[in-house]
Write an enzyme that holds these catalytic residues in place. Structure first.
Site, PDB file in Angstrom:
ATOM      1  CG  PHE A 122      -1.876   1.400   1.660  1.00  0.00           C
ATOM      2  CD1 PHE A 122      -3.084   1.025   0.633  1.00  0.00           C
ATOM      3  CD2 PHE A 122      -1.261   2.032   2.347  1.00  0.00           C
ATOM      4  CE1 PHE A 122      -3.896   2.516   1.189  1.00  0.00           C
ATOM      5  CE2 PHE A 122      -2.007   3.379   2.912  1.00  0.00           C
ATOM      6  CZ  PHE A 122      -3.714   3.321   1.998  1.00  0.00           C
ATOM      7  CD  GLU A 126       4.338  11.588  -2.564  1.00  0.00           C
ATOM      8  OE1 GLU A 126       3.921  12.466  -2.808  1.00  0.00           O
ATOM      9  OE2 GLU A 126       3.434  10.568  -3.742  1.00  0.00           O
ATOM     10  CB  SER A 131       0.896  13.251   9.057  1.00  0.00           C
ATOM     11  OG  SER A 131       1.614  12.567  10.531  1.00  0.00           O
ATOM     12  NE  ARG A 268      17.570 -12.768  37.880  1.00  0.00           N
ATOM     13  CZ  ARG A 268      19.375 -12.522  37.776  1.00  0.00           C
ATOM     14  NH1 ARG A 268      19.627 -13.620  37.069  1.00  0.00           N
ATOM     15  NH2 ARG A 268      20.275 -11.478  37.773  1.00  0.00           N
ATOM     16  CD  GLN A 279       3.486  -6.868  48.786  1.00  0.00           C
ATOM     17  OE1 GLN A 279       3.774  -5.598  49.093  1.00  0.00           O
ATOM     18  NE2 GLN A 279       2.284  -8.119  49.225  1.00  0.00           N
ATOM     19  CD  GLN A 337      13.036  -1.771  34.618  1.00  0.00           C
ATOM     20  OE1 GLN A 337      13.171  -1.018  33.759  1.00  0.00           O
ATOM     21  NE2 GLN A 337      13.255  -1.123  36.044  1.00  0.00           N
ATOM     22  N   GLY A 340      15.419  -7.133  34.005  1.00  0.00           N
ATOM     23  CA  GLY A 340      15.882  -6.662  34.100  1.00  0.00           C
ATOM     24  C   GLY A 340      17.272  -6.424  33.495  1.00  0.00           C
ATOM     25  N   GLY A 341      18.554  -6.578  33.445  1.00  0.00           N
ATOM     26  CA  GLY A 341      19.737  -6.053  32.521  1.00  0.00           C
ATOM     27  C   GLY A 341      20.060  -7.406  31.518  1.00  0.00           C
ATOM     28  CD  GLU A 364      -2.520   0.061   8.503  1.00  0.00           C
ATOM     29  OE1 GLU A 364      -3.606   0.554   9.068  1.00  0.00           O
ATOM     30  OE2 GLU A 364      -1.684  -1.024   8.647  1.00  0.00           O
TER      31      GLU A 364
HETATM   32  C1  FAD Z   1       8.115   0.706   9.006  1.00  0.00           C
HETATM   33  C2  FAD Z   1       7.487   2.455   8.467  1.00  0.00           C
HETATM   34  C3  FAD Z   1       6.352   1.658   7.322  1.00  0.00           C
HETATM   35  C4  FAD Z   1       5.632   2.207   7.229  1.00  0.00           C
HETATM   36  N1  FAD Z   1       4.899   1.690   5.586  1.00  0.00           N
HETATM   37  C5  FAD Z   1       4.563   2.392   4.811  1.00  0.00           C
HETATM   38  C6  FAD Z   1       3.087   1.418   4.392  1.00  0.00           C
HETATM   39  O1  FAD Z   1       2.878   0.320   3.625  1.00  0.00           O
HETATM   40  N2  FAD Z   1       2.611   2.195   3.532  1.00  0.00           N
HETATM   41  C7  FAD Z   1       2.456   3.853   3.428  1.00  0.00           C
HETATM   42  O2  FAD Z   1       1.904   4.181   2.652  1.00  0.00           O
HETATM   43  N3  FAD Z   1       3.101   4.251   4.377  1.00  0.00           N
HETATM   44  C8  FAD Z   1       4.067   4.228   5.120  1.00  0.00           C
HETATM   45  N4  FAD Z   1       4.743   4.538   5.946  1.00  0.00           N
HETATM   46  C9  FAD Z   1       4.032   5.641   6.808  1.00  0.00           C
HETATM   47  C10 FAD Z   1       4.468   6.066   8.268  1.00  0.00           C
HETATM   48  O3  FAD Z   1       2.680   5.329   7.278  1.00  0.00           O
HETATM   49  C11 FAD Z   1       4.349   7.620   8.253  1.00  0.00           C
HETATM   50  O4  FAD Z   1       5.279   7.605   9.321  1.00  0.00           O
HETATM   51  C12 FAD Z   1       3.290   8.479   9.802  1.00  0.00           C
HETATM   52  O5  FAD Z   1       2.599   8.732   8.770  1.00  0.00           O
HETATM   53  C13 FAD Z   1       4.079   9.816   9.982  1.00  0.00           C
HETATM   54  O6  FAD Z   1       4.480  10.528   8.765  1.00  0.00           O
HETATM   55  P1  FAD Z   1       6.172  10.373   9.090  1.00  0.00           P
HETATM   56  O7  FAD Z   1       6.927   9.804   9.371  1.00  0.00           O
HETATM   57  O8  FAD Z   1       6.094  11.253   7.979  1.00  0.00           O
HETATM   58  O9  FAD Z   1       5.893  11.595  10.119  1.00  0.00           O
HETATM   59  P2  FAD Z   1       5.031  13.316  10.348  1.00  0.00           P
HETATM   60  O10 FAD Z   1       4.019  13.319   9.573  1.00  0.00           O
HETATM   61  O11 FAD Z   1       6.280  14.340   9.920  1.00  0.00           O
HETATM   62  O12 FAD Z   1       5.177  13.073  11.753  1.00  0.00           O
HETATM   63  C14 FAD Z   1       6.144  14.411  12.951  1.00  0.00           C
HETATM   64  C15 FAD Z   1       5.425  13.829  14.200  1.00  0.00           C
HETATM   65  O13 FAD Z   1       4.674  15.223  13.691  1.00  0.00           O
HETATM   66  C16 FAD Z   1       3.554  14.712  14.610  1.00  0.00           C
HETATM   67  N5  FAD Z   1       2.471  15.739  13.849  1.00  0.00           N
HETATM   68  C17 FAD Z   1       1.941  15.626  12.409  1.00  0.00           C
HETATM   69  N6  FAD Z   1       1.420  16.176  12.342  1.00  0.00           N
HETATM   70  C18 FAD Z   1       0.827  16.590  13.273  1.00  0.00           C
HETATM   71  C19 FAD Z   1      -0.400  17.347  13.544  1.00  0.00           C
HETATM   72  N7  FAD Z   1      -1.356  18.008  12.429  1.00  0.00           N
HETATM   73  N8  FAD Z   1      -0.542  17.551  15.380  1.00  0.00           N
HETATM   74  C20 FAD Z   1      -0.069  16.970  16.511  1.00  0.00           C
HETATM   75  N9  FAD Z   1       1.345  16.656  15.618  1.00  0.00           N
HETATM   76  C21 FAD Z   1       1.001  15.991  14.161  1.00  0.00           C
HETATM   77  C22 FAD Z   1       3.645  13.324  14.222  1.00  0.00           C
HETATM   78  O14 FAD Z   1       2.736  12.900  14.733  1.00  0.00           O
HETATM   79  C23 FAD Z   1       5.108  12.872  14.881  1.00  0.00           C
HETATM   80  O15 FAD Z   1       5.040  12.422  15.693  1.00  0.00           O
HETATM   81  C24 FAD Z   1       5.532   3.845   7.249  1.00  0.00           C
HETATM   82  C25 FAD Z   1       6.660   3.700   8.458  1.00  0.00           C
HETATM   83  C26 FAD Z   1       7.102   3.142   8.522  1.00  0.00           C
HETATM   84  C27 FAD Z   1       7.805   3.584   9.504  1.00  0.00           C
END
Ligand code: FAD
Length: 399
Positions: A122, A126, A131, A268, A279, A337, A340-341, A364
């Protein structure tokens, strides 16, 4: 928590549990170290019929819904978080076909996904559009009865090994609401190339890489649903259905961590006693198990809401995604945790759970974005609260 499931779901869970214990558990750490796709595991999943669980019967599937998908993802992730997503990403990639594909597209692609013959990915994100999914720049220009796609997709989970890829691109740059369309691309199309493959913290058995589209020509029959301009809607409908699967991955990881931590605590010894007799260790174990139970209940209920087509399914899918994945991060950290180590060491099993859990809070849609989705829905629903208005005193100066 069998009482939350029907017999049909328990059967899927048990089938997944058998494969997970027989094939996934003994190989999980090997593929984590190698960072290689575990073809033998994928083969075992296909042979057990697990790849067909979410696909309708008329297209070679088992006719299960999101809840059946979730119980399978949970069991696989309990043994290996990477295997959980290696499996679930095929649902993510094929949900657009299920929700919006033409009958011809369903007939063409779904049976091969159900049998495990073809893997799918999927591609929405980019480099500068994570986000902000609407900010993608990948373009698809019409040329006769073809579209010509250009751009680079980032972090395409499964992409480097997938036969098919659901790719989102701009078909109408002048439109705000109908800018995007989805395309069903095949790996042997001209101009379709796998690019840089990431070296990751966790989920290392499933490859995540770039996809370079350079004048990739797709016949209009590859346009999802046959109509342009509906890509953003299709992406959001897909994520509603897929997010409970990420949450189930988190529940599975957290449960696996509780399992290991509980066993370790009984073995352990310190101060002449098993650490399970202290506890503070008991409190950690109890809190971990309780959080997992709460997360599981929410995931199952959100999955049921999605399967029922509930009006507020977007809200519940987002709720379960952020709640369960935050639980997974807390619980796997606490499990380290308890060890431990030894927990910090790669020759013990538990640190992998913590590494695998982290990504569930990010992909996602990050958990910050999920909270925004929930809050926006709550605010929209506030009109239903007018019966409470009279109980909120209006300040004197506003009367
Ligand atoms: C291992 C991996 C697998 C992935 N697989 C797929 C895939 O199969 N297909 C696909 O399409 N995508 C994939 N992704 C992309 C993934 O969905 C995005 O990394 C994710 O949506 C976050 O986008 P970003 O990394 O650009 O972070 P950014 O959008 O740059 O966000 C950086 C930080 O800012 C925060 N932020 C951004 N905007 C806001 C806002 N409006 N309000 C508050 N906080 C905000 C975010 O929560 C985050 O903490 C994958 C990513 C990884 C790392």
């Amino acid at each position: 928590m069998d009482h939350l499931l029907a017999d049909r779901q328990i059967e899927w869970r048990d089938r997944a549990r058998e494969v997970a214990r027989r094939v996934v558990l003994p190989n999980a750490w090997k593929y984590d170290r190698l960072q290689e796709y575990p073809w033998e595991i994928k083969q075992a999943l296909a042979e057990a019929g697990l790849m067909k669980v979410w696909i309708p019967k008329e297209y070679g599937g088992a006719g299960g819904g999101v809840l059946e998908l979730c119980v399978v993802v949970e069991e696989l992730s309990r043994c290996c978080g990477g295997t959980g997503v290696l499996f679930a990403v095929n649902a993510l990639g094929s949900f657009p076909i299920l929700v919006a594909g033409t009958d011809e597209q369903k007939q063409k692609y779904l049976p091969a996904i159900a049998s495990g013959e073809k893997l799918i990915a999927f591609g929405l994100s980019e480099k500068n559009a994570g986000s902000d999914a609407g900010g993608i720049t990948c373009s698809a220009e019409r040329d006769g009865d073809h579209y010509v796609l250009n751009g680079t997709k980032k972090w395409n989970t499964n992409g480097p090994v997938a036969d098919l890829n659901t790719i989102f691109a701009i078909t109408d740059p002048s439109s705000r609401s109908r800018r995007l369309s989805a395309f069903l691309l095949e790996k042997d199309m001209d101009g379709y190339e796998v690019g840089y493959i990431e070296d990751k913290m966790g989920i290392r058995c499933v490859p995540v890489g770039e996809l370079d589209l350079k004048d990739c020509r797709a016949h209009e029959s590859h346009l999802l649903g046959g109509k342009p301009g509906l890509g953003f809607k299709h992406a959001m409908m897909t994520l509603d259905r897929a997010r409970p699967g990420v949450a189930a991955q988190a529940v599975g990881l957290a449960q696996g961590a509780v399992d290991f931590a509980t066993l370790y605590a009984t073995q352990r010894k310190q101060f002449g006693e098993p650490i399970s007799s202290f506890q503070m260790v008991q409190k950690m174990l109890a809190d971990m198990a309780t959080k997992v139970a709460a997360a599981r209940s929410l995931v199952y209920s959100a999955a049921k809401a999605v399967d029922a087509g509930a009006r507020d399914m977007t809200k519940y899918a987002a709720m379960c995604k952020y709640y369960a994945t935050d639980v997974a991060m807390e619980v796997t950290t606490d499990a380290v945790q308890v060890f431990g180590g030894n927990g910090y060491m790669r020759n013990y099993p538990i640190e992998k759970y913590m590494r695998d859990a982290k990504i569930t809070q990010i992909y996602e849609g990050t958990n910050q974005i999920q909270r925004m989705v929930v809050a926006r829905n709550l605010i929209k629903e506030a009109t239903r609260l007018s019966h409470l208005e009279e109980f909120i005193p209006v300040p004197e100066h506003l009367r």
